[in-house]
Design a protein around this motif. Structure first.
Motif, mmCIF file in Angstrom:
data_model
loop_
_atom_site.group_PDB
_atom_site.id
_atom_site.type_symbol
_atom_site.label_atom_id
_atom_site.label_comp_id
_atom_site.label_asym_id
_atom_site.label_seq_id
_atom_site.Cartn_x
_atom_site.Cartn_y
_atom_site.Cartn_z
ATOM 1 N N ALA A 309 0.854 -1.186 0.000
ATOM 2 C CA ALA A 309 0.000 0.000 0.000
ATOM 3 C C ALA A 309 0.887 1.232 0.000
ATOM 4 O O ALA A 309 2.084 1.162 0.296
ATOM 5 N N SER A 310 0.297 2.377 -0.328
ATOM 6 C CA SER A 310 1.057 3.631 -0.343
ATOM 7 C C SER A 310 0.118 4.794 -0.072
ATOM 8 O O SER A 310 -1.094 4.705 -0.297
ATOM 9 N N ALA A 311 0.705 5.887 0.403
ATOM 10 C CA ALA A 311 -0.058 7.106 0.666
ATOM 11 C C ALA A 311 0.722 8.285 0.122
ATOM 12 O O ALA A 311 1.961 8.259 0.059
ATOM 13 N N LYS A 312 0.009 9.318 -0.297
ATOM 14 C CA LYS A 312 0.618 10.521 -0.849
ATOM 15 C C LYS A 312 0.490 11.668 0.148
ATOM 16 O O LYS A 312 -0.603 11.999 0.602
ATOM 17 N N LEU A 313 1.639 12.264 0.481
ATOM 18 C CA LEU A 313 1.633 13.472 1.295
ATOM 19 C C LEU A 313 1.371 14.683 0.411
ATOM 20 O O LEU A 313 1.608 14.630 -0.801
ATOM 21 N N PRO A 314 0.902 15.785 0.976
ATOM 22 C CA PRO A 314 0.599 16.965 0.157
ATOM 23 C C PRO A 314 1.803 17.511 -0.593
ATOM 24 O O PRO A 314 1.662 18.070 -1.683
ATOM 25 N N ALA A 331 -7.385 -0.655 10.519
ATOM 26 C CA ALA A 331 -5.977 -0.363 10.266
ATOM 27 C C ALA A 331 -5.810 1.071 9.801
ATOM 28 O O ALA A 331 -6.577 1.571 8.961
ATOM 29 N N ARG A 332 -4.809 1.747 10.332
ATOM 30 C CA ARG A 332 -4.522 3.127 9.994
ATOM 31 C C ARG A 332 -3.026 3.307 9.739
ATOM 32 O O ARG A 332 -2.193 2.698 10.400
ATOM 33 N N LEU A 333 -2.727 4.166 8.787
ATOM 34 C CA LEU A 333 -1.367 4.628 8.548
ATOM 35 C C LEU A 333 -1.296 6.060 9.048
ATOM 36 O O LEU A 333 -2.036 6.929 8.573
ATOM 37 N N LEU A 334 -0.425 6.330 10.020
ATOM 38 C CA LEU A 334 -0.259 7.657 10.584
ATOM 39 C C LEU A 334 1.068 8.221 10.121
ATOM 40 O O LEU A 334 2.097 7.536 10.178
ATOM 41 N N VAL A 335 1.065 9.461 9.659
ATOM 42 C CA VAL A 335 2.285 10.116 9.198
ATOM 43 C C VAL A 335 2.343 11.505 9.820
ATOM 44 O O VAL A 335 1.435 12.321 9.622
ATOM 45 N N ALA A 336 3.401 11.776 10.579
ATOM 46 C CA ALA A 336 3.621 13.098 11.167
ATOM 47 C C ALA A 336 4.817 13.732 10.475
ATOM 48 O O ALA A 336 5.841 13.076 10.255
ATOM 49 N N THR A 337 4.710 15.003 10.119
ATOM 50 C CA THR A 337 5.752 15.675 9.358
ATOM 51 C C THR A 337 6.409 16.782 10.175
ATOM 52 O O THR A 337 5.867 17.238 11.191
ATOM 53 N N SER A 338 7.575 17.222 9.697
ATOM 54 C CA SER A 338 8.298 18.303 10.364
ATOM 55 C C SER A 338 7.588 19.637 10.223
ATOM 56 O O SER A 338 7.989 20.612 10.855
ATOM 57 N N GLU A 339 6.542 19.697 9.422
ATOM 58 C CA GLU A 339 5.708 20.892 9.354
ATOM 59 C C GLU A 339 4.744 20.976 10.539
ATOM 60 O O GLU A 339 4.059 21.989 10.707
#
Length: 449
Positions: A309-314, A331-339
């Protein structure tokens, strides 16, 4: 699971804030120019701010031990000093100074690891005494290291060479070298342990191949191809709690999720266990059967697994840390960014594919507004919970007696550490399907009828 997968670039605030999930991905921390913030993940795909330090000191590294009150902090103004705090009391338990800049801090329920450029310091989490120092390690300017969350297999992984992708495995309980893994031809870029401490994921600076090894057997279990691009920097590798998935972020806008089909360990309730093999698995088996008829170089590339699977960040270029977890058994994919933004994606456990964005949450006031995935819909899930902090240099026990924390006795320090190490109950809305939210039930005795 932190920005850069343990690199110093993961934890620096240059070009953004420091963001890191705790060991079981139930909460995350964010370091900012004013201090640090703790957030809890809620059962409705939300996030709740549970603490803000407001110390006025820019925080470049911060790590929380699971759901306890113990937090380890490094500030920009004092990059060689480690501060250990009880965040609920707002107290400083102890601090240690080192000969060089602290590049990474890792915690589990038994050990605390401090990584410098050419040494590793191992502390006992119960009294914070230094048990062992690994000196003269190969130059490690990014502070790349990983500590297993499991105390039964309490291993530390760090680069064994600055020229090739060699991994040194050290037993942090018995304080001896365990094994050496030749993982890649290029220098290492990311390391991550599974929750059981028996699987190690690695990536090199080349960034195209991700491998998973059994430890201490040194057996290569999986090999995944992230892509064919060169000069791609892997920022983070992260196993799911059940061991069935591995997420990878890079300096591109794509976050990849790989599925470990055979040897993944299971969570206690087996809630995140992968489904029965589907068409993706059938295609993989069919392709593998034909590899014997192809040239060796071609078959090596084709035998490498692809993203499930894959996800696109802005946008690309933001440092990001990922986690695969369950929210209300989904099921969840969590992504935290330096922004300073947390993105919540739906992960289809049966078919994988593109992950749909469900919510985004700003972690700090300077972050972009949050949205729930629908055009024009914005939500704000943060609830400030400021706790009055004791002045720097004064611990709870020391303040009671009017003494500086450096004069705290060992028994007083151990008392404070024991209080900080105590776990916290789940926050947010109660989920009747989650047994962790309720005490155990016992059938009434027959005599009571």
């Amino acid at each position: 699971m932190s920005l850069g997968g343990g690199n110093s670039t993961e934890g620096s605030n240059a070009g953004g804030i420091f963001v890191q999930f705790n060991q079981d991905c139930t909460s995350l921390v964010a370091g900012s120019s004013s201090g640090y913030h703790l957030f809890a993940l809620t059962p409705d795909d939300g996030v709740e701010e549970i603490y803000a330090s407001r110390s006025g000191q820019e925080t470049c590294l911060v790590d929380r031990l699971f759901s306890s009150s113990l937090v380890a902090i490094v500030t920009v103004s004092a990059p060689r000093k480690l501060i250990v705090c009880h965040y609920k009391k707002g107290t400083e338990i102890c601090n240690y100074s080192y000969s060089n800049t602290i590049l990474a801090v890792k915690l589990n329920r038994s050990r605390l690891i401090v990584c410098l450029e050419e040494s590793l310091h191992i502390h006992n989490i119960r009294d914070m005494k230094i048990l062992h120092t690994i000196r003269d390690t190969p130059p490690n300017p990014r502070g790349l290291c990983a500590l297993s969350p499991c105390v039964d297999h309490c291993y530390v992984a760090y680069p064994g060479s600055s020229a090739v992708g060699e991994v040194q495995i050290f037993d942090a309980v018995h304080l001896n070298a365990k094994c050496v893994i030749s993982a890649h031809d290029s220098p290492l870029a990311a390391l991550a342990w599974s929750m059981c401490g028996r699987r190690l994921a690695t990536a090199s600076e080349r960034g195209t191949v991700i491998r998973v090894f059994a430890v201490p057997e040194r057996t290569r279990l999986y090999e995944f191809r992230r892509g064919v691009k060169r000069c791609v920097s892997i920022a983070c590798l992260a196993f799911s709690a059940c061991g069935a998935y591995l997420a990878a972020t890079s300096n591109t806008e794509t976050v990849h999720v790989f599925r470990l089909q055979e040897g993944g360990e299971r969570a206690p309730d087996d809630a995140a266990a992968p489904p029965e093999p589907g068409w993706v698995d059938w295609m993989s088996q069919t392709l593998s059967a034909g590899l014997v008829y192809l040239p060796a170089q071609v078959s090596d590339v084709l035998s490498q697994g692809r993203a499930f699977a894959s996800a696109k960040l802005p946008r690309a270029g933001c440092r990001a840390v990922a986690a695969v977890t369950n929210v209300s058994r989904a099921a969840r994919l969590l992504v935290a960014t330096s922004e300073g933004v947390l993105y919540v994606y739906a992960l289809d456990a049966a078919d994988g594919g593109d992950c749909a964005l469900l919510r985004s949450h700003p972690l700090l006031d300077c972050a972009p507004p949050a949205c729930d995935g629908r055009p024009g819909a914005c939500v704000r899930r943060l609830t400030s919970c400021d706790v009055p902090a004791v002045a720097a240099g004064c611990s709870y026990a020391g303040a009671l007696r009017g003494r500086h924390p450096d004069h705290m006795t060992e028994s007083e320090r151990e008392h404070e550490l024991g209080a900080a190490l105590a776990g916290s109950p789940p926050r947010g809305a109660y989920d009747i399907r989650d047994p962790r939210h309720f005490p155990p039930m016992r059938a009434p005795d027959a005599a009571a009828d």
